[in-house]
Design an enzyme around this catalytic site. Structure first.
Site, PDB file in Angstrom:
ATOM      1  N   THR A  31       0.844  -1.206   0.000  1.00  0.00           N
ATOM      2  CA  THR A  31       0.000   0.000   0.000  1.00  0.00           C
ATOM      3  C   THR A  31       0.875   1.250   0.000  1.00  0.00           C
ATOM      4  O   THR A  31       1.943   1.251   0.629  1.00  0.00           O
ATOM      5  CB  THR A  31      -0.887   0.006   1.270  1.00  0.00           C
ATOM      6  OG1 THR A  31      -1.718  -1.161   1.238  1.00  0.00           O
ATOM      7  CG2 THR A  31      -1.776   1.242   1.334  1.00  0.00           C
ATOM      8  N   GLY A  32       0.396   2.301  -0.666  1.00  0.00           N
ATOM      9  CA  GLY A  32       1.109   3.583  -0.612  1.00  0.00           C
ATOM     10  C   GLY A  32       1.387   4.134  -1.998  1.00  0.00           C
ATOM     11  O   GLY A  32       1.077   3.504  -3.016  1.00  0.00           O
ATOM     12  N   THR A  34       4.267   4.638  -3.533  1.00  0.00           N
ATOM     13  CA  THR A  34       5.267   3.897  -4.310  1.00  0.00           C
ATOM     14  C   THR A  34       4.640   2.638  -4.886  1.00  0.00           C
ATOM     15  O   THR A  34       4.860   2.284  -6.054  1.00  0.00           O
ATOM     16  CB  THR A  34       6.488   3.553  -3.418  1.00  0.00           C
ATOM     17  OG1 THR A  34       6.831   4.705  -2.648  1.00  0.00           O
ATOM     18  CG2 THR A  34       7.686   3.139  -4.264  1.00  0.00           C
ATOM     19  N   LYS A  97       6.742   0.756   9.003  1.00  0.00           N
ATOM     20  CA  LYS A  97       5.682   0.856   8.024  1.00  0.00           C
ATOM     21  C   LYS A  97       4.391   1.267   8.736  1.00  0.00           C
ATOM     22  O   LYS A  97       4.284   1.158   9.946  1.00  0.00           O
ATOM     23  CB  LYS A  97       5.484  -0.485   7.313  1.00  0.00           C
ATOM     24  CG  LYS A  97       6.676  -0.856   6.426  1.00  0.00           C
ATOM     25  CD  LYS A  97       6.462  -2.127   5.636  1.00  0.00           C
ATOM     26  CE  LYS A  97       5.137  -2.234   5.001  1.00  0.00           C
ATOM     27  NZ  LYS A  97       4.776  -1.106   4.113  1.00  0.00           N
ATOM     28  N   GLY A  99       2.588   4.254   7.601  1.00  0.00           N
ATOM     29  CA  GLY A  99       2.255   5.642   7.313  1.00  0.00           C
ATOM     30  C   GLY A  99       0.899   5.754   6.629  1.00  0.00           C
ATOM     31  O   GLY A  99       0.190   6.744   6.790  1.00  0.00           O
ATOM     32  N   GLY A 100       0.547   4.724   5.891  1.00  0.00           N
ATOM     33  CA  GLY A 100      -0.753   4.705   5.202  1.00  0.00           C
ATOM     34  C   GLY A 100      -1.804   3.925   5.975  1.00  0.00           C
ATOM     35  O   GLY A 100      -2.867   3.611   5.433  1.00  0.00           O
ATOM     36  N   GLU A 106      -0.603  -5.453   5.822  1.00  0.00           N
ATOM     37  CA  GLU A 106       0.713  -5.567   5.170  1.00  0.00           C
ATOM     38  C   GLU A 106       1.525  -6.686   5.822  1.00  0.00           C
ATOM     39  O   GLU A 106       2.161  -7.499   5.144  1.00  0.00           O
ATOM     40  CB  GLU A 106       1.462  -4.240   5.276  1.00  0.00           C
ATOM     41  CG  GLU A 106       0.841  -3.158   4.401  1.00  0.00           C
ATOM     42  CD  GLU A 106       1.421  -1.768   4.606  1.00  0.00           C
ATOM     43  OE1 GLU A 106       1.178  -0.923   3.743  1.00  0.00           O
ATOM     44  OE2 GLU A 106       2.096  -1.530   5.616  1.00  0.00           O
TER      45      GLU A 106
HETATM   46  C1  5RP Z   1       1.387   2.047   4.292  1.00  0.00           C
HETATM   47  C2  5RP Z   1       2.854   1.863   4.282  1.00  0.00           C
HETATM   48  C3  5RP Z   1       3.613   2.404   3.117  1.00  0.00           C
HETATM   49  O1  5RP Z   1       4.346   1.383   2.542  1.00  0.00           O
HETATM   50  C4  5RP Z   1       4.531   3.486   3.591  1.00  0.00           C
HETATM   51  O2  5RP Z   1       3.759   4.455   4.287  1.00  0.00           O
HETATM   52  C5  5RP Z   1       5.262   4.139   2.431  1.00  0.00           C
HETATM   53  O3  5RP Z   1       4.372   4.864   1.641  1.00  0.00           O
HETATM   54  P1  5RP Z   1       4.816   5.708   0.383  1.00  0.00           P
HETATM   55  O4  5RP Z   1       5.225   4.746  -0.675  1.00  0.00           O
HETATM   56  O5  5RP Z   1       3.561   6.490   0.019  1.00  0.00           O
HETATM   57  O6  5RP Z   1       5.929   6.618   0.814  1.00  0.00           O
HETATM   58  O7  5RP Z   1       3.448   1.288   5.163  1.00  0.00           O
HETATM   59  O8  5RP Z   1       0.810   1.585   5.482  1.00  0.00           O
END
Ligand code: 5RP
Length: 222
Positions: A31-32, A34, A97, A99-100, A106
């Site tokens: 998720t995210g 990237t 991990k 942030g999302g 995950e």
């Molecule tokens: C979501 C995550 C993402 O992998 C992490 O936040 C990185 O996100 P991004 O690719 O938007 O920087 O752990 O829960």
């Protein structure tokens, strides 16, 4: 030539991750932003995979919009690779991990995978985890008690405002922790009542990190 933007670096590693997809297999998808680049790249080879197991409703939606079948994780006992981003990754493949807010799913999908391929731009590579606030998913009624436990470890926990996870839970973001032993801290936080998952990925750390740098994709193996 202008240096590449963070978004361009994300697109670069999203594309590079295709090389790790095993033809004919089910792919684990994180998720995210990237991973969104990876999903868009995966659409180009969708006829060569057996579908995806996804770590969030958001990723599932994007996969389906590309015509990629999303399978129930309970029907897929193992997958060769799980591809996901990170908020921080250290030189041993340990990660923060969440942030999302998708950390629990995950970790579940990562746990079924033979290899975790982390895709990240170079700003995510750190010496020691903990500068990025550590997400902890909690059952709502446990938030205050878990925050007290975290304070005893030296962390300041703040409830992520307005966020309810795909599992109906809440997220505490914890500042001030220096995570010098990620595996031990993962184990310690995970055993407090009401903690669903801590966003330290040490037990399910990366096997490979595809790092987007100004000089191209750097491959770190752990
Ligand atoms: C979501 C995550 C993402 O992998 C992490 O936040 C990185 O996100 P991004 O690719 O938007 O920087 O752990 O829960």
């Amino acid at each position: 030539m202008n240096p590449m933007t963070q978004d361009e670096l994300k697109a670069l590693v999203g594309q590079a991750a295709l090389a790790y997809v095993v033809p004919g297999s089910v792919v684990g998808v994180g998720t995210g932003s990237t991973v969104n680049c990876f999903i868009d790249a995966l659409a180009g080879i969708k006829d060569r995979i057996a579908g995806a197991v996804s770590s969030s409703e958001k990723s599932s939606e994007r996969l389906r919009a590309h015509g990629i079948a999303v399978l129930d994780s309970n029907t897929v006992p193992s997958i060769p690779v799980y591809i996901d981003g990170a908020d921080e990754i250290d030189h041993h493949g340990n990660m923060i991990k969440g942030g999302g807010a998708a950390l629990t799913r995950e970790k579940i999908v990562a746990d079924t995978a033979e290899r975790f391929i982390c895709i990240a731009d170079e700003s995510k590579l750190v010496q020691t985890l903990g500068n990025y606030p550590l997400p902890v998913e909690v059952i709502p009624m446990a938030a205050a008690q878990v925050a007290r436990h975290l304070k005893a470890l030296g962390g300041e926990a703040v409830l992520r405002a307005g966020v309810v996870t795909d599992n109906g839970c809440h997220i505490l973001d914890v500042r001030g922790l220096s995570i010098t032993d990620p595996a031990a801290m993962e184990c310690q936080i995970n055993q407090w009542p009401g903690v669903v998952t801590v966003g330290i990925f040490a037990r399910n750390k990366a096997s490979v990190c595809l790092l987007g740098t100004a000089r191209g994709v750097k491959t770190l193996t752990f």
